[in-house]
Design an enzyme around this catalytic site. Structure first.
Site, PDB file in Angstrom:
ATOM      1  N   GLU A  71      45.178  25.252  24.287  1.00 10.25           N
ATOM      2  CA  GLU A  71      45.787  24.741  25.514  1.00 10.25           C
ATOM      3  C   GLU A  71      44.721  24.147  26.444  1.00 10.25           C
ATOM      4  O   GLU A  71      43.657  24.741  26.642  1.00 10.25           O
ATOM      5  CB  GLU A  71      46.520  25.877  26.222  1.00 10.25           C
TER       6      GLU A  71
ATOM      7  N   LYS B 242      54.937  21.619  28.382  1.00 12.24           N
ATOM      8  CA  LYS B 242      55.144  23.065  28.514  1.00 12.24           C
ATOM      9  C   LYS B 242      56.409  23.345  29.318  1.00 12.24           C
ATOM     10  O   LYS B 242      56.616  22.770  30.396  1.00 12.24           O
ATOM     11  CB  LYS B 242      53.919  23.692  29.203  1.00 12.24           C
TER      12      LYS B 242
ATOM     13  N   TYR C 196      52.305  34.594  37.644  1.00 12.32           N
ATOM     14  CA  TYR C 196      52.106  36.022  37.889  1.00 12.32           C
ATOM     15  C   TYR C 196      50.665  36.374  37.529  1.00 12.32           C
ATOM     16  O   TYR C 196      49.970  35.613  36.868  1.00 12.32           O
ATOM     17  CB  TYR C 196      53.086  36.858  37.061  1.00 12.32           C
TER      18      TYR C 196
ATOM     19  N   CYS D  40      51.458  28.006  24.788  1.00 16.50           N
ATOM     20  CA  CYS D  40      51.158  29.356  25.273  1.00 16.50           C
ATOM     21  C   CYS D  40      52.395  30.117  25.754  1.00 16.50           C
ATOM     22  O   CYS D  40      53.147  30.678  24.973  1.00 16.50           O
ATOM     23  CB  CYS D  40      50.085  29.289  26.365  1.00 16.50           C
TER      24      CYS D  40
ATOM     25  N   GLY E  42      19.489  46.077  38.469  1.00 15.88           N
ATOM     26  CA  GLY E  42      18.899  47.287  39.020  1.00 15.88           C
ATOM     27  C   GLY E  42      19.146  48.454  38.071  1.00 15.88           C
ATOM     28  O   GLY E  42      20.296  48.789  37.782  1.00 15.88           O
TER      29      GLY E  42
ATOM     30  N   ILE F 190      24.419  55.826  33.947  1.00 15.38           N
ATOM     31  CA  ILE F 190      25.137  55.284  32.799  1.00 15.38           C
ATOM     32  C   ILE F 190      25.691  53.891  33.061  1.00 15.38           C
ATOM     33  O   ILE F 190      25.764  53.062  32.156  1.00 15.38           O
ATOM     34  CB  ILE F 190      26.250  56.275  32.357  1.00 15.38           C
ATOM     35  N   ASP F 191      26.089  53.593  34.311  1.00 13.76           N
ATOM     36  CA  ASP F 191      26.672  52.283  34.603  1.00 13.76           C
ATOM     37  C   ASP F 191      25.647  51.163  34.424  1.00 13.76           C
ATOM     38  O   ASP F 191      25.929  50.140  33.796  1.00 13.76           O
ATOM     39  CB  ASP F 191      27.226  52.253  36.029  1.00 13.76           C
ATOM     40  N   SER F 192      24.463  51.345  35.003  1.00  8.14           N
ATOM     41  CA  SER F 192      23.437  50.313  34.853  1.00  8.14           C
ATOM     42  C   SER F 192      22.942  50.246  33.412  1.00  8.14           C
ATOM     43  O   SER F 192      22.556  49.178  32.931  1.00  8.14           O
ATOM     44  CB  SER F 192      22.266  50.559  35.809  1.00  8.14           C
TER      45      SER F 192
ATOM     46  N   ASN G 108      23.310  54.561  53.072  1.00 11.18           N
ATOM     47  CA  ASN G 108      23.585  53.148  52.800  1.00 11.18           C
ATOM     48  C   ASN G 108      22.379  52.257  53.061  1.00 11.18           C
ATOM     49  O   ASN G 108      22.244  51.183  52.462  1.00 11.18           O
ATOM     50  CB  ASN G 108      24.774  52.675  53.631  1.00 11.18           C
TER      51      ASN G 108
ATOM     52  N   GLU H  29      34.922  53.512  40.876  1.00 13.46           N
ATOM     53  CA  GLU H  29      34.201  53.574  42.151  1.00 13.46           C
ATOM     54  C   GLU H  29      34.595  52.425  43.073  1.00 13.46           C
ATOM     55  O   GLU H  29      34.752  52.614  44.285  1.00 13.46           O
ATOM     56  CB  GLU H  29      32.701  53.583  41.882  1.00 13.46           C
TER      57      GLU H  29
END
Length: 550
Positions: free
Chosen positions: A41, A112, A118, A148, A292, A297-299, A375, A404
């Site tokens: 498409e 189409k 949505y 599609c 960073g 675990i996220d980094s 912070n 988070e």
């Protein structure tokens, strides 16, 4: 009949390059024996072009490129997606269309019918819907062409069909022999399976083979997985293209089904995030990134994804320990960098934080330390990362997860600073699943990183669980609220969660919309991500406790 599907990674607005990809794929498919070739498409403009469609110069460029490309198509037809002007004075100026190109000419157009409006889609903003689907007589067969969404209205497959018409049934009522679908269907967890089941159901119900050529690539927050498929008239899967990579799928509709490999969910998620990072970085004109590295675990999984996407030589890890950073976290970050083979730098933030606190001392005199000082540390890190980005022309990848970000457990202008948020649609429980999958063959992410209690390390002995409920509990609440649109009462009863807990965390989701509005773009991997597909007001007063108290 031998059909070729072109599963290509197009770039929005790169008309010449996209045409070259189409022509190259077309020629390869013809050389492999394809008698008809199908693209995706809006393959010439890239998908989704969004408000670029309001610019006449954008339209003119695509039309000029289409004319040149058409002249290079031989006797084997190419069916692919483009936008075309609406000749009528009323309605939208464009159609989302497919063109049948053959022998150097545009032989037929298909418009189409169903325009999605949505989640991440807003095609009603740009296109005029077609009044009827069309087919083409070719070599004694009737070939129906859909685009599609036209196939996504099966009342038996979808519990709540979104439209009052079904283009597939309109076509099958005209005794078509083959249904083609040119597609740009974005991926999220579970989407590939449901898409395949849909076209299998269409084939089985109507006793016709179905060919779907789907886009592959990352365009902004959307990830397109490809997995183009050809299904026989009994619903049997004849062949499926690989996920998340370019491929020409050549299939003889009269031959037996091929063996198809089905990847697990963790593997698909990793491939999707890798593709999303690679394409976002390169299509935005960057070649290097900075991350960073906290030792968390996220980094860690963000770094693994970045190295897979771009190569470790393109990734810079930045360790920014504070006085509260444990030696274990620093060691884990260094171990990860060495495991991945990426360069890293260590820049302590305490001198910066001291200067900031000193500068604010008179204004804050007599006030107790609180989250403000926490912070400041995070924002010192954000300052360093953005300085590196400016000076070294590296795109900063942020590392916050969906759990988070949902409840605001992140610092605006701190750890949220960056150009792309890689895992901001990945819940924390999935972060752990993904990390264990990454370590399935050898230890890539240090074992200690996965096993230790998660912590922001912004105050002594801080743990995430001091501020948040267990992640499996939180993620279930968030999934029910954000993706399933359940009410607070439903979440409490169906999920068996304490009503007060539900009330507290739904309130946090709502109150932190202002943070998410300012977050970096993130890669969509669930059915409802934060971003353009979730449009919540910031200034609003609705609170879910009212519902719970009824």
């Amino acid at each position: 009949m031998i059909v070729g599907c072109l599963q290509m990674n197009t770039t929005i607005g790169e008309f010449t390059q996209n045409a070259e990809l189409l022509l190259s794929g077309y020629q390869d498919a013809v050389e492999q024996g394809a008698e008809i070739v199908v693209g995706s498409e809006l393959s010439l403009s890239g998908y989704p072009p969004r408000d670029l469609l309001h610019y006449q110069s954008f339209i003119d460029k695509q039309m000029a490129t289409l004319e040149v490309m058409t002249g290079q198509i031989g006797a084997v037809p190419l069916i692919t997606g483009v936008f075309l002007p609406n000749p009528e004075p009323k309605g939208h100026a464009l159609f989302n269309a497919a063109v049948w190109l053959e022998s150097g000419k545009q032989q037929q157009t298909f418009y189409k019918c169903l325009l999605p409006n949505y989640d991440v889609f807003d095609e009603n903003r740009y296109f005029e819907p077609s009044g009827h689907p069309a087919y083409r007589e070719w070599r004694g067969k009737r070939i129906g062409v859909t685009i599609c969404e036209d196939i996504w209205n099966d009342a038996e497959k979808l519990p709540r069909p979104a439209y009052h018409r079904d283009p597939v049934r309109e076509l099958t009522g005209q005794n078509i022999d083959l249904l083609i679908n040119v597609s740009a269907s974005p991926w999220f967890l579970g989407k590939g399976r449901s898409r395949l089941e849909l076209i299998q159901n269409i084939a089985r119900e109507n006793s016709i083979p179905v060919v779907q050529a789907n886009l592959i690539g990352g365009n902004d927050e959307l990830i397109f997985d490809g997995q183009s498929a050809v299904v026989g008239s009994e619903g049997q899967l004849l062949a499926k293209a690989s996920g998340f990579q370019e491929e020409q799928l050549i299939v003889d509709l009269d031959q037996p089904a091929r063996e198809v490999r089905h990847e697990g969910e963790e593997e698909q998620l990793f491939q999707a995030l890798t593709l999303g990072v690679r394409d976002y970085v390169k299509k935005c004109g960057f070649s290097q990134v900075a991350i960073g590295l906290s030792g968390g675990i996220d980094s860690a999984i963000t770094a693994v994804i970045a190295c897979e996407a771009l190569g470790p030589e393109a990734v810079l890890g930045v360790l920014m320990p504070s006085q509260y950073s444990s030696q274990g976290s620093v060691d884990d970050a260094v171990a990860l960098a060495k495991n991945l083979g990426l360069d890293y730098q260590k820049i302590p933030i305490e001198p910066i934080c001291q200067e900031v606190r000193k500068s604010l001392s008179s204004l804050f005199e007599g006030l107790a330390e609180d989250v403000t000082e926490e912070n400041i540390q995070s924002r010192a890190r954000g300052l360093i990362m953005m300085a590196i980005s400016n000076k070294l022309n590296r795109l900063v990848l942020t590392t916050g997860n969906k759990s988070e970000l949902a409840v605001g457990y992140c610092t605006l202008y701190g750890d949220m600073c960056g150009g792309l948020s890689v895992i901001n649609d990945v819940p924390k429980t999935w972060v752990y699943r993904l990390s264990k999958w990454m370590n399935r063959e050898k230890e890539v992410i240090p074992h200690e990183t996965i096993e230790k209690p998660p912590s922001a390390e912004l105050r002594p002995d801080q743990k995430d669980e001091d501020s948040l409920p267990p992640y499996d509990q939180l993620d279930d609440i968030l999934h029910r609220y954000i993706e399933e649109f359940q009410s607070s009462g439903e979440i409490s009863t169906q999920g068996k969660h304490d009503p007060d807990l539900v009330q507290r965390w739904l309130r946090q989701v709502d109150l932190n919309e202002y943070k998410r509005r300012q977050a970096a773009p993130g890669l969509k991997v669930t059915s409802k991500a934060f971003g353009i597909g979730r449009r919540m007001p910031v200034a609003q007063r609705y609170r879910h406790e009212e519902e719970l108290n009824k």
